[in-house]
Design an enzyme around this catalytic site. Sequence first.
Site, short mmCIF file in Angstrom:
data_model
loop_
_atom_site.label_atom_id
_atom_site.label_comp_id
_atom_site.label_asym_id
_atom_site.label_seq_id
_atom_site.Cartn_x
_atom_site.Cartn_y
_atom_site.Cartn_z
CD GLN A 113 -2.39 -1.26 2.79
OE1 GLN A 113 -3.36 -0.58 3.11
NE2 GLN A 113 -1.80 -2.08 3.63
CG HIS B 293 -2.87 2.73 -1.64
ND1 HIS B 293 -2.83 2.63 -0.27
CD2 HIS B 293 -4.02 2.09 -2.01
CE1 HIS B 293 -3.89 1.98 0.17
NE2 HIS B 293 -4.62 1.62 -0.86
CB CYS C 152 -2.24 15.06 -16.74
SG CYS C 152 -3.56 16.24 -17.08
CG ASN D 225 1.27 -4.00 13.31
OD1 ASN D 225 1.59 -3.27 14.23
ND2 ASN D 225 0.63 -3.58 12.24
P1 OAD Z 1 -1.26 2.97 9.10
O1 OAD Z 1 -0.56 4.19 9.58
O2 OAD Z 1 -2.74 2.97 9.11
O3 OAD Z 1 -0.76 1.71 9.93
C1 OAD Z 1 0.60 1.47 10.11
C2 OAD Z 1 0.76 0.18 10.89
O4 OAD Z 1 2.14 -0.13 10.97
C3 OAD Z 1 0.23 0.23 12.33
O5 OAD Z 1 -0.58 -0.90 12.58
C4 OAD Z 1 1.50 0.21 13.18
O6 OAD Z 1 1.29 -0.50 14.39
C5 OAD Z 1 2.44 -0.57 12.28
N1 OAD Z 1 3.86 -0.32 12.50
C6 OAD Z 1 4.49 0.82 12.90
N2 OAD Z 1 5.83 0.64 12.93
C7 OAD Z 1 6.06 -0.65 12.55
C8 OAD Z 1 7.23 -1.44 12.36
N3 OAD Z 1 8.46 -0.96 12.59
N4 OAD Z 1 7.07 -2.72 11.93
C9 OAD Z 1 5.84 -3.23 11.69
N5 OAD Z 1 4.71 -2.52 11.84
C10 OAD Z 1 4.80 -1.26 12.26
O7 OAD Z 1 -0.67 2.67 7.63
P2 OAD Z 1 -1.31 1.73 6.50
O8 OAD Z 1 -2.03 0.58 7.09
O9 OAD Z 1 -0.23 1.46 5.51
O10 OAD Z 1 -3.36 5.44 1.78
O11 OAD Z 1 -2.35 2.72 5.86
C11 OAD Z 1 -3.09 2.31 4.74
C12 OAD Z 1 -3.33 3.47 3.84
O12 OAD Z 1 -3.93 4.54 4.59
C13 OAD Z 1 -2.08 4.10 3.26
O13 OAD Z 1 -1.61 3.44 2.10
C14 OAD Z 1 -2.53 5.48 2.94
C15 OAD Z 1 -3.37 5.81 4.16
O14 OAD Z 1 -4.44 6.69 3.95
C16 OAD Z 1 -3.07 6.21 0.73
O15 OAD Z 1 -2.16 7.00 0.73
C17 OAD Z 1 -3.96 6.00 -0.42
#
Ligand code: OAD
Length: 263
Positions: free
Chosen positions: A121, A139, A147, A233
Site C-alpha cells: 500500500q 496506492h 496529469c 506488527n
Molecule cells: P497505518 O498508519 O494505518 O498503519 C501502520 C501500521 O504499521 C500500524 O498498525 C502500526 O502498528 C504498524 N507499525 C508501525 N511501525 C512498525 C514497524 N516498525 N514494523 C511493523 N509494523 C509497524 O498505515 P497503512 O495501514 O499502511 O493510503 O495505511 C493504509 C493506507 O492509509 C495508506 O496506504 C494510505 C493511508 O491513507 C493512501 O495513501 C492511499
Amino acid sequence: MFRTRPTTRREAGRVATVADPQREEVRRWIDEARRIVVLTGAGISTDSGIPDFRGPQGVWTRNPAAEKAANLQTFLSDPEARRASWRYRLEAPTRSAKPNAGHRALVVLQRRGKLDTLITQNVDGLHQRAGSRKLVELHGNIGRVKCSREDTLVERWEAPAGEVPRCAHCGAPLRPDVVWFEEMLPEHAVAAAEDAVRRCDVLLVVGTSAEVYPAAALPVHAQRSGAIVVEINPNTTALSAAADHVLRGAAGVVLPALVAALD
Ligand code: OAD
C-alpha cells in the site's frame, strides 16, 4: 500442502513475541509453503524514517487536516492545497529514505523462490529500491507524476519555484501518481493482488493497520482460499483477531529473523 488448516487455526489470533517459540511454527509454515504472498503497509518503512499514517507520530494523527485534504476535489479547487501537496512531495522523507532490514529480508525471500508476489500500500518506492520484483503497488507511487485531468504519466515538467507545474498538453495541474480518498485503485493492481492472495499458501501481512479497503479485504480473500494469514506488527490491528498467527514486533526485526531461521 495447506489444504487443511494447521491445528493452531483453532487458536486464531494467538500472539507470539519475537523471541516466542511459536515463531518456530510460523517459520515452518514459511519453510513448507510453495507460494508466499506479502502485503505491506506504512509500518515496514517507519524504520527508514518515513512516518506511518495512524500511529502516534503518523501523518494523519499529527495533521488531521491533511487527511481531509487528500482528495482530488480539494486539490483542484484549493490552490493552497495544491501547493501543500507539491511541497509534501518535494520535502517528504521518501526522497532521501533508504530501504531497511525489513525491505531487504523480503528481497532475500523472493530470491530464494519463496515469495511470489509482494503487494504494497506504500507509495514510497522503497521495495523497488531494495530490489523486490513482482511488486503490486495498490496506492501508486509518489515518485511518479501525472496529469490531474488526463491521468497520463508525465516525465518532465517546469514551474516557477513554489508554483504547481501544469500539464504541457491540457494545462491542468500535475499531481502525484498516488490514490487519494474516494479514488479508484488501479484496476490492474487490484486484479493482480486478488489473484495473488487467492493462490497463496501463506499471506504475511506486515505493518498495516488493516483499516483501509480494499487492501484490508485481501487477508479475508486469502483465508477463504485456504491460506494461512500471519500478521507482523508491534501493535494490535483490525486484522489481529482474525489472523491465524500474530508476530508482535517491528518488521525490521521479525522479517530478517524469520528469513535467517530458514537457513
Ligand atoms: P497505518 O498508519 O494505518 O498503519 C501502520 C501500521 O504499521 C500500524 O498498525 C502500526 O502498528 C504498524 N507499525 C508501525 N511501525 C512498525 C514497524 N516498525 N514494523 C511493523 N509494523 C509497524 O498505515 P497503512 O495501514 O499502511 O493510503 O495505511 C493504509 C493506507 O492509509 C495508506 O496506504 C494510505 C493511508 O491513507 C493512501 O495513501 C492511499
